[in-house]
Design an enzyme around this catalytic site. Structure first.
Site, PDB file in Angstrom:
ATOM      1  CB  CYS A   2      -0.993   0.150   0.645  1.00  0.00           C
ATOM      2  SG  CYS A   2      -2.150  -0.875   1.226  1.00  0.00           S
ATOM      3  NE  ARG A  27       5.008   1.755   0.087  1.00  0.00           N
ATOM      4  CZ  ARG A  27       5.587   1.703   1.122  1.00  0.00           C
ATOM      5  NH1 ARG A  27       6.531   2.170   0.603  1.00  0.00           N
ATOM      6  NH2 ARG A  27       5.105   1.635   2.228  1.00  0.00           N
ATOM      7  CD1 TRP A  73      -0.040  -6.667  -2.527  1.00  0.00           C
ATOM      8  CD2 TRP A  73      -0.167  -7.255   0.015  1.00  0.00           C
ATOM      9  NE1 TRP A  73      -0.140  -7.759  -1.889  1.00  0.00           N
ATOM     10  CE2 TRP A  73       0.047  -8.064  -0.574  1.00  0.00           C
ATOM     11  CE3 TRP A  73      -0.513  -6.734   1.255  1.00  0.00           C
ATOM     12  CZ2 TRP A  73       0.376  -8.928  -0.069  1.00  0.00           C
ATOM     13  CZ3 TRP A  73      -0.467  -7.911   1.286  1.00  0.00           C
ATOM     14  CH2 TRP A  73      -0.261  -9.126   1.389  1.00  0.00           C
ATOM     15  CG  ASN A  98       0.076   2.351   3.332  1.00  0.00           C
ATOM     16  OD1 ASN A  98      -0.951   2.106   2.567  1.00  0.00           O
ATOM     17  ND2 ASN A  98       1.825   3.120   2.989  1.00  0.00           N
ATOM     18  N   GLY A  99      -1.058  -0.234   7.210  1.00  0.00           N
ATOM     19  CA  GLY A  99      -1.163  -1.675   7.830  1.00  0.00           C
ATOM     20  C   GLY A  99      -2.172  -2.021   8.390  1.00  0.00           C
ATOM     21  CD  GLU A 480      16.790 -14.949  -4.940  1.00  0.00           C
ATOM     22  OE1 GLU A 480      16.150 -15.544  -3.889  1.00  0.00           O
ATOM     23  OE2 GLU A 480      15.644 -13.787  -5.323  1.00  0.00           O
ATOM     24  CE  LYS A 484      13.048 -13.257  -7.228  1.00  0.00           C
ATOM     25  NZ  LYS A 484      13.660 -12.353  -6.465  1.00  0.00           N
ATOM     26  CD  GLU A 487       8.920 -12.153  -6.314  1.00  0.00           C
ATOM     27  OE1 GLU A 487      10.674 -13.327  -6.505  1.00  0.00           O
ATOM     28  OE2 GLU A 487       8.905 -11.442  -5.061  1.00  0.00           O
ATOM     29  CG  HIS A 503      16.712 -38.282   1.700  1.00  0.00           C
ATOM     30  ND1 HIS A 503      17.085 -39.431   2.636  1.00  0.00           N
ATOM     31  CD2 HIS A 503      18.334 -38.144   1.127  1.00  0.00           C
ATOM     32  CE1 HIS A 503      17.902 -39.250   2.367  1.00  0.00           C
ATOM     33  NE2 HIS A 503      18.497 -38.974   1.836  1.00  0.00           N
ATOM     34  CE  LYS A 602      11.070  -4.169  -4.493  1.00  0.00           C
ATOM     35  NZ  LYS A 602      12.175  -5.422  -4.618  1.00  0.00           N
TER      36      LYS A 602
HETATM   37  O1  M6R Z   1      12.329  -5.766   2.072  1.00  0.00           O
HETATM   38  P1  M6R Z   1      12.573  -6.642   1.836  1.00  0.00           P
HETATM   39  O2  M6R Z   1      14.369  -7.633   1.387  1.00  0.00           O
HETATM   40  O3  M6R Z   1      12.465  -7.816   3.852  1.00  0.00           O
HETATM   41  O4  M6R Z   1      11.226  -7.986   1.324  1.00  0.00           O
HETATM   42  C1  M6R Z   1      11.530  -9.425   1.870  1.00  0.00           C
HETATM   43  C2  M6R Z   1      11.262 -10.173   0.816  1.00  0.00           C
HETATM   44  O5  M6R Z   1       9.544  -9.707   1.040  1.00  0.00           O
HETATM   45  C3  M6R Z   1      11.077  -9.525  -0.559  1.00  0.00           C
HETATM   46  O6  M6R Z   1      12.478 -10.445  -0.591  1.00  0.00           O
HETATM   47  C4  M6R Z   1      10.114 -11.141  -1.644  1.00  0.00           C
HETATM   48  O7  M6R Z   1      10.436 -12.409  -1.302  1.00  0.00           O
HETATM   49  C5  M6R Z   1      10.772 -10.593  -3.138  1.00  0.00           C
HETATM   50  N1  M6R Z   1      10.114  -9.880  -3.655  1.00  0.00           N
HETATM   51  C6  M6R Z   1      11.419 -11.914  -3.453  1.00  0.00           C
HETATM   52  O8  M6R Z   1      11.995 -11.237  -4.928  1.00  0.00           O
END
Ligand code: M6R
Length: 607
Positions: A2, A27, A73, A98-99, A480, A484, A487, A503, A602
């Protein structure tokens, strides 16, 4: 998670709010809205979908000197026009929030039992509560009294019909700042929304409230005492918000990695040594005391934590635990005395990480706290004893790319500094510094794989699942890669430590399951090769990202992509690059929204 932007001015603010929302869209982008006071009345526009849906619907002739806007969001209530902010109470009060108001149902039952809300959000009730108190109080007092009832986190901006010159704002647990201008003042959840208009910002702290008019900003603490907060000059530039000719922010950010890593290490390596001063003056105390390291982080930053754990234990002999912040926070730990806490976060506003940090600060066992963070003005950077800034520059794409590789570069610097009291000798330090310095050029050559990886993506784009394998400090890189891919392309991807395959996960391997392996030329190479044979024997298709000298050859089952990543500790950084490119090209073929993937945001400022 947000975004809020608001302004009070002597001239029209509509386009300022619309542009601000565009910059904040990363955001949250489920819905957006704007409210302003015009002819002594509150007017509002809201739309489901991304910000352009809203901005295109705004009448070009709209003219108002004061207004608040929000991009959402969804947490409570689906993405919809009704649930979009601002929320308005009785045409008197409009708020953006926000929150999360955790006790919104209790507030409703206590004050508004018979009220039918017009949205499913937790935020709407706060608008009604402020309106309730407004009947017998002036607006600042009404906001203050309403917030006294609230449990949870908030950053809010409030418009009151009876005060058409003033915006009331407050923060607790969600970031909010005030931008200072000439005959205009602004409010935003982050500086990027306002950088076109000002570089002077006042960052509110938890418990702060403020009144903002075109001419004046007054700030108060939680006890309503007038206070001063320092004005800071931001180094952000408008340029950092542009795509610079790239089709997507994510691609631009992938290709910025050589420079971002260079910026993160330069000036911190002097004569092949890393001075402890990179951690600032507070480090002196904990550097001589700590015995154990605990790292907390979320998402991609957690993957950086896992690599750092390997480095700390293998290179420096320092015991290290790494944990996801949201898990860490809600369990009892057996903490060892003299533990040093490292929090890793791109944004520095991730609620899970911040909450865990705040709780830890209450405990005696921790000797110090370090933030590895990309945003110098963030809550995390301000609340830790020391901050090691990653100089990635603003990262706009929701998928973290350059933030991750710069975190790793910064973490290697940190490992060197922390390790000097342990097993990092001058010789090892020299060699690690050389490796770090070689990274920008090596990342550049790894980026040359782009076209080949784009071809590979064609094979993946019609797959529903993928399996990523790695071992040791490259297992977090496999994780990772899987994160990616899922995501941004929405292909289901799992990652496993290659030795774990037999396993259980081997059961899902067949000719329809692409298996991606991260294969550095290191001590477990032969073990990894055996693990990959197990895949071949089950008809699985292998795509191997391997060091040039690892000895893999193309055959009818495996396709090999060679990387110049000699056997050294920084090689996880290099193996990250092709996996980012793979996710990007799969998403392009699948036609997903690369920079704003569905359901995500984000900066995750709610727990
Ligand atoms: O701002 P931060 O690094 O604390 O954010 C943590 C995660 O939300 C962030 O890394 C998220 O997993 C990414 N979108 C992954 O690409």
């Amino acid at each position: 998670m947000c975004g809020i932007v608001a302004a009070a001015s002597q001239s029209n603010i509509i386009s300022i709010l619309a542009d601000g929302l565009k910059h904040l869209e990363y955001r949250g982008y489920d819905s957006s809205g704007i409210a302003f006071i015009q002819n002594k009345n509150i007017s509002s526009y809201k739309k489901q979908g991304n910000v352009s849906e809203l901005t295109q619907s705004l009448d070009k002739k709209l003219n108002a000197n004061i207004g608040i806007a929000h991009t959402r969001w969804a947490t409570h209530g689906k993405p919809s026009k009704e649930n979009a902010h601002p929320h308005i109470s009785n045409n008197n009060i409009a708020i953006v929030h926000n929150g999360i108001i955790e006790n919104h149902l209790e507030i409703k039952n206590k004050f508004f039992k018979d009220l039918t809300c017009s949205s499913e959000t937790d935020s709407e009730i706060l608008a009604h509560l402020i309106n309730f108190y407004r009947k017998e109080n002036e607006i600042f007092e009404a906001v203050y009294l309403a917030l006294k009832e609230v449990k949870g986190s908030y950053a809010i901006a409030v418009l009151d019909k009876k005060n058409p010159e003033k915006i009331i704002v407050a923060r607790n647990g969600s970031p909010l700042l005030i931008g200072l201008g000439e005959k205009i003042n602004f409010i935003a959840s982050d500086a990027q929304a306002l950088i076109e208009h000002t570089n002077k910002f006042v960052y509110l702290e938890d418990g702060d409230l403020a009144t903002v008019t075109a001419e004046e900003v007054k700030i108060y603490n939680k006890d309503k005492e007038s206070i001063r907060r320092e004005t800071k000059k931001s180094k952000l530039s408008l340029n950092s918000n542009s795509k610079n000719g790239y089709k997507h922010y994510m691609l631009k950010e992938i290709f910025e990695q050589p420079e971002a890593v260079r910026a993160t290490i330069q000036d911190r390596i002097i004569n092949n040594s890393v001075p402890k001063e990179i951690l600032g003056p507070n480090a002196k105390e904990y550097l001589s005391k700590f015995k154990v390291v605990q790292i907390i982080a979320c998402g991609t930053s957690y993957h950086a934590a896992l690599v750092a754990k390997h480095w700390l234990e293998r290179l420096a002999g320092i015991p290290c635990h790494a944990e996801i912040a949201s898990e860490f926070r809600y369990r009892r730990h057996a903490v060892q005395k003299d533990t040093l806490l490292i929090c890793i976060s791109q944004s520095g506003e991730t609620a899970d990480t911040l909450s865990a940090l705040r709780e830890i600060k209450e405990e005696d066992f921790y000797v110090g706290t370090i933030a590895v963070c990309n945003v110098p003005e963030s809550s995390l950077a301000r609340e830790c004893d020391s901050t090691l800034i990653t100089h990635a520059g603003p990262e706009i794409g929701v998928a973290s790319t350059k933030a991750f590789t710069t975190q790793l570069a910064a973490l290697m610097l940190l490992v060197i500094v922390l390790g000097k009291r342990f097993e990092i000798t001058a010789e090892l330090e020299n060699s690690l510094c050389m490796q770090l310095k070689s990274l920008p050029e090596k990342i550049k050559s790894t980026l040359d794989l782009d076209n080949k990886v784009a071809e590979l993506a064609k094979i993946f784009s019609d797959k529903e699942h993928a399996l990523f394998l790695g071992r040791g400090s490259h297992f977090p890189i496999a994780r990772e890669g899987a994160l990616k891919l899922k995501e941004i392309s929405y292909i289901h991807a799992e990652s496993y430590a290659a030795g774990e395959l037999k396993h259980g996960p081997l059961a899902i391997v067949d000719e329809n399951m692409p298996v991606i392996a991260v294969a550095p030329n290191n001590v477990v190479l032969e073990k990894l090769k055996s693990n990959l044979e197990e895949v071949k024997a089950r008809g699985g298709k292998l795509y191997i990202f391997a060091d040039k000298k690892a000895g893999f050859k193309n055959d009818d089952i495996s396709q090999v992509f060679e990387i110049d990543a000699p056997m050294n500790p920084v090689s996880p950084i290099l193996f990250t690059i092709p996996l980012q490119l793979l996710a990007y090209h799969c998403a392009i073929i699948k036609g997903t929204n690369v920079d704003m993937p569905r359901n995500l945001a984000k900066s995750v400022t709610v727990e």
